[in-house]
Design an enzyme around this catalytic site. Structure first.
Site, PDB file in Angstrom:
ATOM      1  CG  HIS A   1     -10.091   3.879   2.687  1.00  0.00           C
ATOM      2  ND1 HIS A   1     -10.680   4.139   3.890  1.00  0.00           N
ATOM      3  CD2 HIS A   1      -8.748   3.978   2.915  1.00  0.00           C
ATOM      4  CE1 HIS A   1      -9.769   4.403   4.800  1.00  0.00           C
ATOM      5  NE2 HIS A   1      -8.584   4.314   4.235  1.00  0.00           N
TER       6      HIS A   1
ATOM      7  CG  ASP B   1      -3.880  12.549   0.085  1.00  0.00           C
ATOM      8  OD1 ASP B   1      -3.069  12.600   1.015  1.00  0.00           O
ATOM      9  OD2 ASP B   1      -4.287  11.469  -0.399  1.00  0.00           O
TER      10      ASP B   1
ATOM     11  CE  LYS C   1      -2.513  10.265  -4.222  1.00  0.00           C
ATOM     12  NZ  LYS C   1      -1.676  10.291  -2.978  1.00  0.00           N
TER      13      LYS C   1
ATOM     14  CG  HIS D   1      -1.920   1.092   1.251  1.00  0.00           C
ATOM     15  ND1 HIS D   1      -3.061   1.083   0.476  1.00  0.00           N
ATOM     16  CD2 HIS D   1      -1.959   2.253   1.952  1.00  0.00           C
ATOM     17  CE1 HIS D   1      -3.757   2.180   0.709  1.00  0.00           C
ATOM     18  NE2 HIS D   1      -3.113   2.916   1.601  1.00  0.00           N
TER      19      HIS D   1
ATOM     20  CD  GLU E   1      -3.114   3.258   8.645  1.00  0.00           C
ATOM     21  OE1 GLU E   1      -4.233   3.312   8.084  1.00  0.00           O
ATOM     22  OE2 GLU E   1      -2.196   2.525   8.234  1.00  0.00           O
ATOM     23  CB  SER E   2      -5.839   8.442  15.065  1.00  0.00           C
ATOM     24  OG  SER E   2      -5.875   7.412  16.031  1.00  0.00           O
TER      25      SER E   2
ATOM     26  CG  ASN F   1      -4.344   4.013  -4.221  1.00  0.00           C
ATOM     27  OD1 ASN F   1      -5.378   3.386  -4.090  1.00  0.00           O
ATOM     28  ND2 ASN F   1      -3.308   3.812  -3.448  1.00  0.00           N
TER      29      ASN F   1
ATOM     30  CG  HIS G   1      -8.166  -4.598   1.670  1.00  0.00           C
ATOM     31  ND1 HIS G   1      -8.015  -4.236   0.346  1.00  0.00           N
ATOM     32  CD2 HIS G   1      -7.639  -5.849   1.774  1.00  0.00           C
ATOM     33  CE1 HIS G   1      -7.417  -5.215  -0.309  1.00  0.00           C
ATOM     34  NE2 HIS G   1      -7.182  -6.215   0.540  1.00  0.00           N
TER      35      HIS G   1
END
Length: 787
Positions: A102, A124, A98, A56, A332-333, A564, A104
C-alpha cells in the site's frame, strides 16, 4: 432481472485523448477494448477497464516473468491466483498467508494508507475462511537524520516529511490492527534516501483454517443470488488501483480523495459475520472488494467460475447521495465483501449479517453467459466479457535492458587508508572499535525498533510465543502441539548492487530467521517493489530479482504461494532501489521446541555455525562494500552482496531444526546487518546477559571486516557447555558447515577480541542504551546518546 428485458442504452461519452490519459488507457489498449466489446465503451465501462487493466490489478508488465517462480509442493493447497496462498500445516489445519503493498496511498495519506493496507490484507485472509492469527509489516522510509542526505539544501524539509510519514504509517498500522484485534509480530523497518519520495508499506497477514473449511472466490450456480455485505459504498478510493499504477509527479498530495478510509471495528464485525455465514453451508463463493472494489469482485468471481454476474447498482448500500454508476463500480470503500449464496438459502446468510449489524443486500444473480452486466436505475451501463477484463488483459513483453553494476567493485583508495590491517605481533593497544560499534547500533537500520513495536498489540488472542524484536514471530496453534514461525526480509542495498543475488539473499535470510526459531521453512510470499517498468533498466532489475527468488525458493523448498507486484515506485523520475520483500512461513511440529534469539543466562557457551569454505580475499573485500558498516561508518558503497551457496544455506536450516528438536541450544541468531559484533551485542540486550568472545583473524583482511563484515549462512548459538560436543558432532553431518566455539556468556560485559586482542570492551547496559534510545532520539532530532 431478466437479460432479455434489459435496455442496451449504454452511457455514451466522447472518447478523447484526454479522457483516455485520465484513465491511464493507451490508444492501443483502447482499440483492444473496442475489439472486445464490438463497439465503443461507455464511461462506466471505460472506468472498469482502466482499473482492471491497471498494473496494480493486471500485472501486465510482470506476468511473463512471474511464471518463472516455483509455486508447488506437497504442502501447497492453494497457490497464486486466489486472495491468499494456503499450505497444509498438519493436524487438519491449513494456513493462509499473503503480503501486499500500500505504497502510494501511504505516501499521500500515511495514516489511512497504512491502516487500509492492514485492513485489505486481513480481508484477503478471512475471505479464504481463515481466522487471522498475526500480521507483520515491511516498511521503508527516507532518512530521518539530515547527515544521511548529505549536502542536500532541502535536507531539513525532507527529514521532516520522512518523520511525518513514519509516524503516520506506524499510527495507521497500530490503529487498525489493535482495534481489529490481531497481534502484530513486527517485521522490518529500513531507511534509505531513495524512499524519501516513495515510502514502502508492505503488509503481511497469516490466518488459520480447517483443511476442509477453505472458501474460494468463485461464483457458481446459475440463478444463485449475489449478496453485497459490509460497509456502505462511498466516494473514497475511486481510481485507487489506477493511482497505484502511476509514477508520482508534482502535486501527488492532491490525490488524497483516492485514498480509502478504514474502520477496523466494522472489519471485526465483518470477520465474525463472514466466518459464521460460511459455517451455515449456504455460501458458494466469497470475494473481498479490494483494489477496484465492486468491479474486481464481480468480474473475477465470474471469471473463476466460468459464469457471469448481473448486478443492479440501485440495490448497493450507499452512504452518499447521487452516486453515479461509474463511482459505485470504482469506489474502493473498505470493509465490503461480495458473496454468492445457494438459491433459497439467501435468508440464512442475510440473517447472520443482520445479527452483526451489517448491511446484507441481494444485488444481483449468477447468469450463464460469462459476462459482467451492470444496471443502474434499470438501464444497462456495462456489458463486458469477463475474460477481456481478466485473462485477456494486456500482457507486455517490455524491453529488458542489460543490467550493469552500479558501483565499483573494489574499495576506493581513501577507504583503504581508513581500514586497519595488522599482522603478527604488531601492537593493537591503541585499537578500540567501541565507537564504531556504537555508531552501528545507533544507525537507523540496526537500532531498536521498539518505538514502533510498542505501539502494536502483539499479545492479543494469546497465541504469541515470540513477538517483535526476535529473529521471527512464532505463534502456537491452539489445540495442537504445533506452531508457526514467520519472518519478512529484504535488503534493498544488496538488490541495487546485484538484483539477482540480492533477491536470493532476501529469501535465504527470511528463511534463516525462521530456521533460527527451530522451525522448518516451507513456503513463501513476495512483494516486488520496483520503479517504472517502461524503463528497460527497471525491467532488468525485476527480471533478475525474479530469477534470484526462484533459484533460492527451489533450493530451500519454499515455493511462492502468492504475493504482490508494486511498480511505478518513482517520484519526479527518481526511482526506489529494487526492493523485493520476502515473507517465509515455517512449521514447528513441537511448539515447546521453539528457540529464542537472545542469550538466556550467563555461563553458556557461544558458538558460530558458518560455511566451511570462505571466498577468496578479493571477493570478501568486494562484499565488505555492501555492508551497513560501509554505508554508516565509511559513508560509501562499493562491491557486491556476499556470496551465497544455497545448498549450504539449506543444510544450515535443517541443522538448526535438528538442534532445536533435540533441545541442544538456548538461542540462535542470524548474522546480518553490522556483522558478528552487532549480532553478539543484540543477543545481549534483552536479558542483560553479555558475552566474552574471541574471533579468529581472517588473513589479509582488516580488523573492521572481522568485526563488522556481513556474510551469508551464519548463525550465533548459545548452549549449555555440556552440549558443545554433541552439537559439533551433529553439525558435522551437514556438508558445507563448520562450527566454532567463540567464548561464553557473562554478566553485563561485552568483550570482543580478534586473535586474543581485545578490540571492544564495554558494559552491556551502556551499549543497550545507545541501541534502544537511537530511534526516539532521531525522531526528536536529539544528539546521539552515549554510554
Amino acid at each position: 432481472m431478466k437479460p432479455e428485458s434489459l435496455s442496451v442504452d449504454l452511457e455514451s461519452v466522447p472518447i478523447t485523448p484526454e479522457l483516455l490519459a485520465q484513465h491511464s488507457i493507451t490508444p492501443d489498449e483502447y482499440q483492444r477494448i473496442v475489439a472486445a466489446l464490438g463497439r465503443d465503451p461507455g464511461l462506466t465501462e471505460l472506468g472498469i477497464y482502466s482499473v482492471m487493466w491497471s498494473e496494480h490489478c493486471s500485472y501486465k508488465s510482470s506476468r511473463v516473468h512471474l511464471k518463472r517462480l516455483p509455486t508447488r509442493s506437497d504442502r501447497v493447497v492453494q497457490g497464486p491466483g486466489e486472495n491468499a496462498g494456503i499450505i497444509d500445516v498438519g493436524d487438519g489445519w491449513a494456513c493462509a498467508f499473503k503480503i501486499e503493498s500500500h505504497n502510494h496511498p501511504s505516501f499521500i495519506e500515511p495514516f489511512q494508507g497504512a491502516a487500509t493496507g492492514v485492513g485489505g490484507i486481513l480481508r484477503d485472509i478471512f475471505t479464504m475462511g481463515a481466522r487471522p492469527l498475526a500480521v507483520m509489516d515491511s516498511l521503508r522510509f527516507g532518512p530521518i537524520c539530515e547527515e544521511e542526505l548529505g549536502e542536500d539544501s532541502s535536507a531539513s524539509a525532507v527529514v521532516h516529511k520522512n518523520h511525518s510519514l513514519l509516524e503516520g504509517v506506524v499510527s495507521g498500522i497500530a490503529g487498525y490492527g489493535n482495534c481489529f484485534g490481531v497481534p502484530n509480530l513486527g517485521g522490518e523497518t529500513r531507511f534509505a534516501a531513495c524512499y524519501s519520495g516513495n515510502p514502502l508499506v508492505n503488509a503481511f497477514a497469516l490466518g488459520l483454517v480447517r483443511r476442509n473449511e477453505i472458501f474460494y472466490a468463485k461464483a457458481a450456480g446459475i440463478g444463485n443470488p449475489v449478496i453485497y455485505v459490509g460497509a456502505k459504498t462511498g466516494r473514497d478510493g475511486i481510481h485507487g488501483a489506477t493511482m497505484a499504477s502511476e509514477e508520482f509527479k508534482e502535486g501527488a498530495e492532491q490525490k488524497r480523495p483516492n485514498v480509502q478510509v478504514g474502520d477496523p471495528f466494522m472489519e471485526k464485525l465483518l470477520l465474525e459475520a463472514c466466518i459464521e455465514a460460511m459455517r451455515t453451508g449456504a455460501v458458494v463463493g466469497i470475494q473481498d472488494m479490494g483494489a477496484a472494489g465492486l468491479t474486481c469482485s464481480t468480474c473475477e468471481m465470474g471469471a473463476r467460475g466460468g459464469v457471469g454476474l448481473e448486478v443492479e447498482l440501485d440495490h448497493v448500500p450507499q452512504r452518499e447521495s447521487g452516486m453515479s454508476a461509474y463511482e459505485i463500480m470504482l469506489s474502493e470503500s473498505q470493509e465490503r465483501m461480495l458473496l454468492v449464496a445457494d438459491k433459497n438459502r439467501e435468508d440464512e446468510v442475510i440473517r447472520v449479517f443482520e445479527k452483526w449489524g451489517l448491511d446484507a443486500v441481494i444485488v444481483g444473480e449468477v447468469i450463464a453467459e460469462p459476462r459482467l452486466r451492470i444496471l443502474h436505475h434499470g438501464e444497462l451501463v456495462a456489458d463486458i466479457p469477463n475474460q477481456s477484463l481478466t485473462d485477456d488483459a494486456p500482457l507486455y513483453h517490455r524491453p529488458v535492458g542489460e543490467w550493469k553494476a552500479p558501483a565499483r567493485l573494489s574499495p576506493p583508495p581513501e577507504v583503504l587508508e581508513e581500514l586497519t590491517f595488522f599482522e603478527g605481533t604488531q601492537s593493537t593497544a591503541a585499537l578500540n572499535y567501541a565507537d564504531e560499534l556504537r555508531a552501528l547500533l545507533a544507525s537507523s537500520n540496526i537500532c531498536s525498533k521498539s518505538w514502533i513495536h510498542e505501539q502494536y498489540d502483539s499479545m492479543v488472542q494469546t497465541n504469541t510465543v515470540q513477538g517483535p524484536g526476535g529473529e521471527a514471530g512464532v505463534m502456537r496453534i491452539k489445540g495442537t502441539d504445533r506452531g508457526l514461525s514467520m519472518a519478512l526480509d529484504g535488503n534493498e542495498r544488496w538488490c541495487y548492487l546485484n538484483p539477482r543475488l540480492g533477491a536470493s539473499h532476501a529469501v535465504a535470510e527470511a528463511a534463516r530467521k525462521v530456521a533460527c526459531t527451530g522451525a522448518t521453512p516451507v513456503a513463501a510470499t513476495n512483494c516486488l517493489n520496483f520503479g517504472n517498468p517502461e524503463k528497460p533498466e527497471i525491467m532488468a532489475q525485476l527480471s533478475l530479482a525474479i530469477d534470484g527468488i526462484s533459484a533460492a525458493c527451489v533450493a530451500l523448498g519454499t515455493p511462492i504461494t502468492g504475493g504482490n507486484v508494486s511498480l511505478y515506485n518513482e517520484t519526479r523520475g527518481q526511482g526506489i532501489y529494487p526492493t523485493p520483500v520476502i515473507g517465509i512461513v515455517g512449521i514447528l511440529d513441537q511448539i515447546g521446541n521453539a528457540v529464542g534469539s537472545d542469550f538466556q543466562r550467563a555461563g553458556d557457551a557461544v558458538l558460530l555455525i558458518a560455511p566451511a569454505l570462505v571466498p577468496p580475499l578479493e571477493e570478501r573485500m568486494q562484499e565488505f562494500g555492501s555492508s551497513e558498516y560501509a554505508r554508516k561508518v565509511l559513508s560509501t558503497m562499493w562491491g557486491t552482496p556476499p556470496c551465497l551457496d544455497l545448498a549450504v544455506e539449506a543444510n544450515l536450516h535443517r541443522c538448526l531444526a535438528e538442534l532445536a528438536k533435540h533441545g541442544l541450544i538456548h538461542s540462535a541468531r542470524d548474522i546480518s546487518d553490522g556483522g558478528i559484533a552487532v549480532a553478539l551485542a543484540e543477543g545481549s540486550f534483552c536479558h542483560g546477559v553479555g558475552v566474552r568472545a574471541n574471533l579468529s583473524k581472517a588473513p589479509d583482511l582488516p580488523a573492521e571486516w572481522d568485526l563488522f563484515g556481513e556474510t551469508a549462512s551464519q548463525c550465533i548459538l548459545s548452549c549449555p557447555k555440556a552440549s558443545v560436543a554433541q552439537i559439533e558432532k551433529l553439525v558435522a553431518n551437514y556438508p558445507g558447515l563448520m562450527v566454532a566455539t567463540l567464548g561464553g556468556t557473562v554478566t553485563d560485559l561485552f568483550e570482543l577480541a580478534v586473535d586474543s586482542r581485545v578490540l571492544i570492551r564495554e558494559r552491556v547496559s551502556g551499549l543497550r542504551n545507545v541501541w534502544s534510545s537511537a530511534l526516539p532520539a532521531l525522531l526528536r532530532n536529539d544528539p546521539p546518546v552515549g554510554n
